[in-house]
Design a protein around this motif. Sequence first.
Motif, PDB file in Angstrom:
ATOM      1  N   ILE A  38      16.301  36.573  26.687  1.00 22.99           N
ATOM      2  CA  ILE A  38      15.813  35.345  26.055  1.00 22.99           C
ATOM      3  C   ILE A  38      16.320  34.124  26.826  1.00 22.99           C
ATOM      4  O   ILE A  38      15.573  33.170  27.070  1.00 22.99           O
ATOM      5  CB  ILE A  38      16.227  35.274  24.567  1.00 22.99           C
ATOM      6  CG1 ILE A  38      15.439  36.303  23.761  1.00 22.99           C
ATOM      7  CG2 ILE A  38      16.004  33.874  24.005  1.00 22.99           C
ATOM      8  CD1 ILE A  38      15.879  36.428  22.311  1.00 22.99           C
ATOM      9  N   SER A  39      17.583  34.158  27.238  1.00 22.44           N
ATOM     10  CA  SER A  39      18.132  33.044  28.023  1.00 22.44           C
ATOM     11  C   SER A  39      17.389  32.872  29.340  1.00 22.44           C
ATOM     12  O   SER A  39      17.058  31.748  29.737  1.00 22.44           O
ATOM     13  CB  SER A  39      19.616  33.262  28.290  1.00 22.44           C
ATOM     14  OG  SER A  39      20.354  33.203  27.108  1.00 22.44           O
ATOM     15  N   VAL A  83      20.236  41.615  13.369  1.00 20.42           N
ATOM     16  CA  VAL A  83      20.033  41.225  14.769  1.00 20.42           C
ATOM     17  C   VAL A  83      19.720  39.735  14.875  1.00 20.42           C
ATOM     18  O   VAL A  83      20.257  39.049  15.738  1.00 20.42           O
ATOM     19  CB  VAL A  83      18.928  42.078  15.426  1.00 20.42           C
ATOM     20  CG1 VAL A  83      18.510  41.499  16.754  1.00 20.42           C
ATOM     21  CG2 VAL A  83      19.418  43.493  15.622  1.00 20.42           C
ATOM     22  N   ASN A  84      18.856  39.196  14.007  1.00 19.74           N
ATOM     23  CA  ASN A  84      18.518  37.770  14.078  1.00 19.74           C
ATOM     24  C   ASN A  84      19.753  36.890  13.980  1.00 19.74           C
ATOM     25  O   ASN A  84      19.914  35.928  14.740  1.00 19.74           O
ATOM     26  CB  ASN A  84      17.538  37.380  12.975  1.00 19.74           C
ATOM     27  CG  ASN A  84      16.140  37.824  13.260  1.00 19.74           C
ATOM     28  OD1 ASN A  84      15.814  38.245  14.370  1.00 19.74           O
ATOM     29  ND2 ASN A  84      15.296  37.755  12.262  1.00 19.74           N
ATOM     30  N   SER A  85      20.622  37.191  13.038  1.00 16.67           N
ATOM     31  CA  SER A  85      21.846  36.400  12.871  1.00 16.67           C
ATOM     32  C   SER A  85      22.739  36.512  14.092  1.00 16.67           C
ATOM     33  O   SER A  85      23.278  35.512  14.584  1.00 16.67           O
ATOM     34  CB  SER A  85      22.619  36.864  11.632  1.00 16.67           C
ATOM     35  OG  SER A  85      21.869  36.651  10.481  1.00 16.67           O
ATOM     36  N   SER A  88      21.237  34.574  16.995  1.00 10.40           N
ATOM     37  CA  SER A  88      21.354  33.124  16.788  1.00 10.40           C
ATOM     38  C   SER A  88      22.726  32.595  17.145  1.00 10.40           C
ATOM     39  O   SER A  88      22.862  31.495  17.678  1.00 10.40           O
ATOM     40  CB  SER A  88      21.042  32.770  15.331  1.00 10.40           C
ATOM     41  OG  SER A  88      19.700  33.014  15.046  1.00 10.40           O
ATOM     42  N   THR A  89      23.756  33.384  16.877  1.00  5.74           N
ATOM     43  CA  THR A  89      25.107  32.913  17.159  1.00  5.74           C
ATOM     44  C   THR A  89      25.517  33.133  18.608  1.00  5.74           C
ATOM     45  O   THR A  89      26.525  32.592  19.051  1.00  5.74           O
ATOM     46  CB  THR A  89      26.146  33.608  16.238  1.00  5.74           C
ATOM     47  OG1 THR A  89      26.088  35.016  16.454  1.00  5.74           O
ATOM     48  CG2 THR A  89      25.883  33.288  14.785  1.00  5.74           C
ATOM     49  N   HIS A  90      24.743  33.906  19.359  1.00  8.38           N
ATOM     50  CA  HIS A  90      25.109  34.204  20.745  1.00  8.38           C
ATOM     51  C   HIS A  90      24.193  33.559  21.781  1.00  8.38           C
ATOM     52  O   HIS A  90      24.354  33.785  22.976  1.00  8.38           O
ATOM     53  CB  HIS A  90      25.184  35.720  20.954  1.00  8.38           C
ATOM     54  CG  HIS A  90      26.392  36.305  20.301  1.00  8.38           C
ATOM     55  ND1 HIS A  90      26.458  36.561  18.961  1.00  8.38           N
ATOM     56  CD2 HIS A  90      27.592  36.642  20.814  1.00  8.38           C
ATOM     57  CE1 HIS A  90      27.649  37.044  18.667  1.00  8.38           C
ATOM     58  NE2 HIS A  90      28.357  37.107  19.768  1.00  8.38           N
ATOM     59  N   ARG A  94      21.499  26.617  21.655  1.00  3.76           N
ATOM     60  CA  ARG A  94      20.658  27.265  20.646  1.00  3.76           C
ATOM     61  C   ARG A  94      19.210  27.282  21.115  1.00  3.76           C
ATOM     62  O   ARG A  94      18.658  26.277  21.516  1.00  3.76           O
ATOM     63  CB  ARG A  94      20.786  26.528  19.325  1.00  3.76           C
ATOM     64  CG  ARG A  94      20.063  27.209  18.211  1.00  3.76           C
ATOM     65  CD  ARG A  94      20.571  26.698  16.866  1.00  3.76           C
ATOM     66  NE  ARG A  94      19.727  27.137  15.794  1.00  3.76           N
ATOM     67  CZ  ARG A  94      19.746  28.345  15.270  1.00  3.76           C
ATOM     68  NH1 ARG A  94      20.570  29.238  15.762  1.00  3.76           N
ATOM     69  NH2 ARG A  94      18.964  28.678  14.278  1.00  3.76           N
ATOM     70  N   ILE A  95      18.620  28.452  21.052  1.00  4.12           N
ATOM     71  CA  ILE A  95      17.228  28.645  21.464  1.00  4.12           C
ATOM     72  C   ILE A  95      16.446  29.138  20.262  1.00  4.12           C
ATOM     73  O   ILE A  95      16.857  30.090  19.593  1.00  4.12           O
ATOM     74  CB  ILE A  95      17.128  29.674  22.617  1.00  4.12           C
ATOM     75  CG1 ILE A  95      17.895  29.164  23.838  1.00  4.12           C
ATOM     76  CG2 ILE A  95      15.677  29.965  22.961  1.00  4.12           C
ATOM     77  CD1 ILE A  95      18.060  30.197  24.929  1.00  4.12           C
ATOM     78  N   TYR A  96      15.351  28.479  19.979  1.00  5.96           N
ATOM     79  CA  TYR A  96      14.498  28.906  18.868  1.00  5.96           C
ATOM     80  C   TYR A  96      13.755  30.173  19.271  1.00  5.96           C
ATOM     81  O   TYR A  96      13.183  30.247  20.353  1.00  5.96           O
ATOM     82  CB  TYR A  96      13.502  27.805  18.498  1.00  5.96           C
ATOM     83  CG  TYR A  96      12.496  28.252  17.477  1.00  5.96           C
ATOM     84  CD1 TYR A  96      12.848  28.373  16.129  1.00  5.96           C
ATOM     85  CD2 TYR A  96      11.201  28.585  17.854  1.00  5.96           C
ATOM     86  CE1 TYR A  96      11.935  28.803  15.192  1.00  5.96           C
ATOM     87  CE2 TYR A  96      10.283  29.022  16.922  1.00  5.96           C
ATOM     88  CZ  TYR A  96      10.656  29.130  15.596  1.00  5.96           C
ATOM     89  OH  TYR A  96       9.742  29.563  14.672  1.00  5.96           O
TER      90      TYR A  96
END
Length: 103
Positions: A38-39, A83-85, A88-90, A94-96
């Motif tokens: 994702i990054s 997984v979503n949580s 989101s924290t990693h 922050r990426i939507y």
Amino acid sequence: MKGEFLVTNLIDELKKGESELVEVKKDNSDPEMIVETISAISNSACINEAARGYMIWGLEDATFNVVGTSFFPGKKKFHNQEVNSWLSTHLTPRIYFRWLCSE
């Protein structure tokens, strides 16, 4: 229906050639790999001035044929978190992101 139309269009584009904005996976459910991917997609989108990028599960990498997947993010936990949580924290910054599921 919206998710299916989007995926169909993305597959058609992928068949024309590689894309820095779309990554396909068959079953990979490793949250750390998902964060890295994702990054990378987010960075590519920024460099290419694109509004978004995509990860699609259930496709063969070389042919983009639909083969299905056993990865369902709503049912997956990592370190006792959904997984979503965890994602989101990693993801920093922050990426939507969101999941669209298709049959």
